[in-house]
Design an enzyme around this catalytic site. Structure first.
Site: not given
Length: 554
Positions: A49, A113, A144-146
């Site tokens: 996402t 996310i 976790i998207k960074i």
């Protein structure tokens, strides 16, 4: 054609060692059971996402309305509401993909996310939000998207050291990719020093594809020489292949070997942004060209559907010769005047800006819904009396275009079949496929706008085209040479009408968040290319059919 889950292109892709992930998520997808169906039928084993996806999801359907109004009544902030919506959706998606996570020992079954993109240049705040997202969703199959900014590199190391699994996003350049891989290794080393079980830490590195070709092609068009134009459409795949080679080289390093011996998991390359932006390119090229075992390909819904329909898996993965050719390509690219470092720097800035814009759009949509008036007794939202009439007129307008598209598709197919043995026939066959996709795109727009397709009107459009075969062309029922000219003119007029429809919707998109300006721009650009191709077909048919030759003097 119906293809079983055990066969077909997605099954072939999975068998080749590529993990198929979906780059989309919405409550409609979850509540309607569509995600479960994609897992069962299309071999989807993960979901990604981003702010753009959530903004789009909010504009479709009404499954978010009650929660948002409740949050609005309780006095919650817009940021709190965005956080609640997105984490709820991701948690539910993690539940759906839980069996895949278990079956693959944690390799797949993942849902990503993203941290607030406004924090991309602040490592400390990014780490803090990553922790909060990880604890709130509270699912082991979360990523976790960074973003891979310079500040993001520090955050990647820090959250990895804490045992949080990371999807590193927005990677364009090989140098930055190498930085990302080493940031992950530093995090693993710190986790090991803290006594954490490295086997529980996973990561992917999202290397962006299609945007590279968009920017490089734009610069090559500006240069305009034959040598430059011959390089179009090749930069993205070449860049990704070299990225995979860099990944393989890292796995040979002693530093990684030590971590692997301690149970560390590889940071798999993930091909992101794989939807083709230029309609003149094959719509599955960023899947078929990057079939490499051990990688992930996350596809928008349209790309996944296209690949399932007509995608192909090559007989072998890229070879050493392909990597050599990729390096040679960038040498030529530099020689013709394209600074690829400048390209990737520009793409990173642009990507961050787009995500921030989408985040702002998401917040604005949430704010409107939090304070929207409740529905009236008859089910219509309260609003100006003219809204109902406008909606009715829009429905008529779109259904008229849908009916025209249905008849036009039949005409394209017939013309393509009639000329199947010649060059024009091949052009028309390709255009027929595009027109079919355009009609599907219009149907999706209508669905997004809550406009039902009038199948009776569409059938009339189809019958009208059938009846149109009887119009005067020198023959009553059969084709004549004049048919080629008349059909080309009719198809050209139809495409010009379609372009007008896209322009109209583009204007509406300025005030209606359910419409995506970028998508409409792509459709409009494609219509203009179709017009140019049809004009060539029409001119050739006219010269062939109506041209006069001077009699030879005796």
């Amino acid at each position: 054609m119906t293809v079983s889950a055990e066969s077909g292109p997605p099954a072939d892709l999975s068998a080749a060692g590529v993990s198929v992930w979906l780059d989309d998520l919405s409550r409609e997808l979850l509540a309607g059971g569509e995600l479960k169906k994609l897992i069962a039928d299309k071999h989807v084993v993960g979901v990604t996402t981003n702010p753009t996806i959530f903004a789009s999801a909010l504009s479709k359907g009404d499954r978010y309305n009650e929660q948002l109004r409740r949050l609005g009544q309780s006095g919650g902030s817009v940021d709190d509401a965005v956080f609640a919506l997105t984490t709820d959706d991701v948690r539910n998606a993690c539940d759906v993909l839980g069996p895949v996570y278990e079956r693959t020992a944690g390799i797949d079954g993942r849902v990503s996310i993203e941290v607030d993109p406004r924090l991309a240049q602040d490592a400390g705040s990014t780490v803090a939000m990553a922790r909060t997202l990880w604890e709130t969703v509270d699912q082991p199959n979360l990523f976790i998207k960074i973003p891979a900014t310079r500040a993001g590199l520090k955050a990647i190391t820090a959250v990895t050291a804490e045992g949080i699994s990371v999807n590193v996003t927005l990677i364009f350049s090989l140098d930055r990719y190498r930085d990302v891989m080493h940031a992950y290794l530093r995090g693993l080393e710190q986790a090991q020093a803290a006594g954490r079980d490295l086997a529980n830490i996973h990561s992917v590195a999202s290397f962006f594809i299609s945007r590279v070709d968009v920017e490089v092609d734009r610069r090559l068009d500006a240069i305009g020489t034959p040598e430059a134009l011959a390089l179009k459409g090749k930069a993205a795949v070449a860049n990704a292949r070299l990225a995979f080679q860099a990944y393989e080289q890292l796995l040979l390093e002693a530093r990684w070997q030590r971590l692997a011996a301690a149970g560390a998991r590889t940071q798999r390359p993930l091909w992101a942004s794989t939807g083709v932006k230029d309609p003149s390119y094959p719509d599955t090229m960023y899947v078929s060209e990057l079939v490499i075992a051990g990688t992930v390909n996350t596809m928008p819904g349209g790309t996944l559907a296209a690949f399932a329909d007509h995608g192909t898996v090559p007989a072998h993965a890229p070879t050493a010769d392909d990597f050599t050719a990729a390096r040679a390509y960038f040498a030529v690219l530099e020689r013709v005047g394209v600074d690829f470092t400048d390209v990737t720097d520009a793409l990173e800035r642009e990507g961050l800006n787009k995500f921030e814009d989408s985040w702002t759009e998401l917040g604005e949509s949430v704010a409107r819904e939090m304070h929207a008036e409740p529905a009236t007794a008859d089910g219509d939202a309260a609003g100006p009396s003219g809204d109902s009439e406008s909606a009715e007129l829009l429905a008529i307008y779109l259904n008229d275009h849908y009916a025209a598209a249905t008849g036009g598709l039949e005409l394209f197919r017939r013309a393509a079949d009639a000329g199947k043995d010649g060059q024009d026939g091949r052009v028309l066959a390709d255009l027929a496929h595009q027109v079919d996709e355009d009609r599907n795109a219009l149907a999706q727009v209508m669905s997004d706008l809550d406009v039902s397709t009038n199948q009776s009107k569409a059938a009339i459009g189809w019958l009208a085209e059938k009846a149109g075969r009887l119009k005067t062309n020198g023959h009553l029922l059969s084709r004549s040479p004049l048919s080629d000219v008349l059909e080309a003119e009719s198809m050209l007029v139809g495409v010009q009408g379609k372009a007008a429809c896209w322009r109209t919707l583009r204007v509406l998109a300025e005030t209606d968040s359910r419409l995506r300006s970028d998508d409409l721009d792509v459709l409009l650009d494609r219509a203009e290319r179709q017009s140019a191709a049809l004009e060539e077909v029409r001119s050739a048919a006219a010269a062939r059919t109506l041209g006069f030759r001077q009699p030879t003097a005796r």
